[in-house]
Write a protein that holds these residues in place. Structure first.
Motif, PDB file in Angstrom:
ATOM      1  N   ARG A 267      36.278  12.896  27.827  1.00 52.19           N
ATOM      2  CA  ARG A 267      34.823  13.013  28.031  1.00 52.19           C
ATOM      3  C   ARG A 267      34.233  11.608  27.917  1.00 52.19           C
ATOM      4  NH1 ARG A 267      31.975  14.852  23.410  1.00 52.19           N
ATOM      5  NH2 ARG A 267      30.112  13.643  23.693  1.00 52.19           N
ATOM      6  N   PRO A 268      33.724  11.063  29.019  1.00 53.69           N
ATOM      7  CA  PRO A 268      33.222   9.677  28.997  1.00 53.69           C
ATOM      8  C   PRO A 268      32.131   9.478  27.941  1.00 53.69           C
ATOM      9  CG  PRO A 268      33.288  10.524  31.247  1.00 53.69           C
ATOM     10  CD  PRO A 268      33.549  11.688  30.328  1.00 53.69           C
ATOM     11  N   TYR A 269      32.086   8.269  27.433  1.00 51.66           N
ATOM     12  CA  TYR A 269      31.012   7.921  26.507  1.00 51.66           C
ATOM     13  C   TYR A 269      29.688   7.905  27.270  1.00 51.66           C
ATOM     14  CZ  TYR A 269      34.300   6.809  22.821  1.00 51.66           C
ATOM     15  OH  TYR A 269      35.266   6.910  21.845  1.00 51.66           O
ATOM     16  N   PRO A 270      28.571   8.153  26.568  1.00 51.65           N
ATOM     17  CA  PRO A 270      27.261   8.147  27.246  1.00 51.65           C
ATOM     18  C   PRO A 270      26.982   6.817  27.943  1.00 51.65           C
ATOM     19  CG  PRO A 270      27.062   8.968  24.985  1.00 51.65           C
ATOM     20  CD  PRO A 270      28.463   8.424  25.142  1.00 51.65           C
ATOM     21  N   ASP A 271      26.270   6.878  29.051  1.00 50.55           N
ATOM     22  CA  ASP A 271      25.875   5.656  29.759  1.00 50.55           C
ATOM     23  C   ASP A 271      24.868   4.855  28.945  1.00 50.55           C
ATOM     24  OD1 ASP A 271      27.503   6.094  31.971  1.00 50.55           O
ATOM     25  OD2 ASP A 271      25.948   7.200  33.053  1.00 50.55           O
ATOM     26  N   ASP A 272      24.003   5.560  28.222  1.00 50.66           N
ATOM     27  CA  ASP A 272      23.002   4.887  27.400  1.00 50.66           C
ATOM     28  C   ASP A 272      23.702   4.142  26.258  1.00 50.66           C
ATOM     29  OD1 ASP A 272      19.947   4.741  26.558  1.00 50.66           O
ATOM     30  OD2 ASP A 272      21.130   5.126  24.741  1.00 50.66           O
ATOM     31  N   TYR A 273      23.464   2.855  26.170  1.00 51.90           N
ATOM     32  CA  TYR A 273      24.153   2.018  25.198  1.00 51.90           C
ATOM     33  C   TYR A 273      23.958   2.513  23.769  1.00 51.90           C
ATOM     34  CZ  TYR A 273      25.391  -1.959  22.324  1.00 51.90           C
ATOM     35  OH  TYR A 273      25.949  -2.759  21.366  1.00 51.90           O
ATOM     36  N   PHE A 274      22.720   2.829  23.383  1.00 54.17           N
ATOM     37  CA  PHE A 274      22.443   3.205  22.007  1.00 54.17           C
ATOM     38  C   PHE A 274      23.019   4.585  21.667  1.00 54.17           C
ATOM     39  CE2 PHE A 274      19.307  -0.043  23.047  1.00 54.17           C
ATOM     40  CZ  PHE A 274      19.602  -0.953  22.054  1.00 54.17           C
ATOM     41  N   GLU A 275      23.044   5.497  22.628  1.00 51.44           N
ATOM     42  CA  GLU A 275      23.707   6.787  22.422  1.00 51.44           C
ATOM     43  C   GLU A 275      25.204   6.582  22.229  1.00 51.44           C
ATOM     44  OE1 GLU A 275      22.864   9.720  25.452  1.00 51.44           O
ATOM     45  OE2 GLU A 275      20.744   9.170  25.480  1.00 51.44           O
ATOM     46  N   MET A 276      25.790   5.701  23.026  1.00 51.90           N
ATOM     47  CA  MET A 276      27.216   5.406  22.911  1.00 51.90           C
ATOM     48  C   MET A 276      27.537   4.817  21.548  1.00 51.90           C
ATOM     49  SD  MET A 276      29.578   2.666  22.922  1.00 51.90           S
ATOM     50  CE  MET A 276      28.452   1.375  23.393  1.00 51.90           C
ATOM     51  N   VAL A 277      26.715   3.892  21.074  1.00 56.54           N
ATOM     52  CA  VAL A 277      26.931   3.270  19.769  1.00 56.54           C
ATOM     53  C   VAL A 277      26.895   4.336  18.674  1.00 56.54           C
ATOM     54  CG1 VAL A 277      25.890   1.733  18.033  1.00 56.54           C
ATOM     55  CG2 VAL A 277      26.116   0.967  20.404  1.00 56.54           C
TER      56      VAL A 277
END
Length: 185
Positions: free
Chosen positions: A62-72
């Motif tokens: 499941r790919p990490y979110p595109d939004d940087y802060f959501e991914m962090v």
């Protein structure tokens, strides 16, 4: 661009240059990497073309979110919970490789959770493992300890590290700039 040779000792590791290790390899070499913003991907491609070596992209199922802060935030939760996300694919025929170059960015002062998953999924007994790591300026953190812990029977040799442009800084500067625009008609 700065490089840092990582002298690794203890635990049966040896200090051999990556080029020397690749030349001495009895089998093929593999360059496996995980990259979010593309910095590590560029280095992986360069290593693969130069040696030459096969290239494998490490991807979570499941790919990490595109939004940087959501991914962090997701990566922080995974790290804190010791979660190892399932992989989209794994290396086929890992036994045929003698040398594995492993590339990844530093996330939260450590290796990304998907790297733990990748290393856990493979039997790297007797393989030469050469890390290449990108970071946003905070250094390597405990990433090498994570690699050693998850690949205990691999022979880990000198690696490469470089500071790469920091995504957080880019996002912040663009948002500040957009916020400074009063109104655009």
């Amino acid at each position: 661009m700065t490089s840092l040779l990582l002298s690794l000792t203890a635990g049966g590791t040896a200090s051999v240059s990556p080029t020397e290790a690749a030349r001495r390899a009895d089998g093929k070499s593999l360059v496996a990497y995980f990259s979010r913003s593309g910095n590590t991907r560029v280095i992986a491609g360069q290593i693969s073309r130069t040696l030459p070596a096969n290239l494998f992209e490490i991807e979570p199922e499941r790919p990490y979110p595109d939004d940087y802060f959501e991914m962090v935030e997701q990566a922080r939760q995974e790290r804190n919970n010791g979660y190892e996300p399932p992989l989209k694919t794994t290396v086929v025929g890992v036994a045929s490789y003698q040398t594995l170059f492993l590339g990844f960015p530093i996330w939260g002062e450590t290796a990304p959770p998907v790297i733990r998953s990748f290393l856990t999924a493979l039997d790297l007994s007797g393989k030469t493992l050469i890390p290449f790591i990108t970071h946003g300026g905070y250094g390597l953190g405990n990433s090498l300890a994570v690699v050693r812990q998850h690949a205990p029977r691999a022979r880990i040799v000198d690696g490469f590290s470089m500071q790469a442009p920091q995504e957080r800084q880019t996002v912040t500067r663009v948002m500040e700039w957009l916020g400074s625009l009063k109104s655009v008609d």
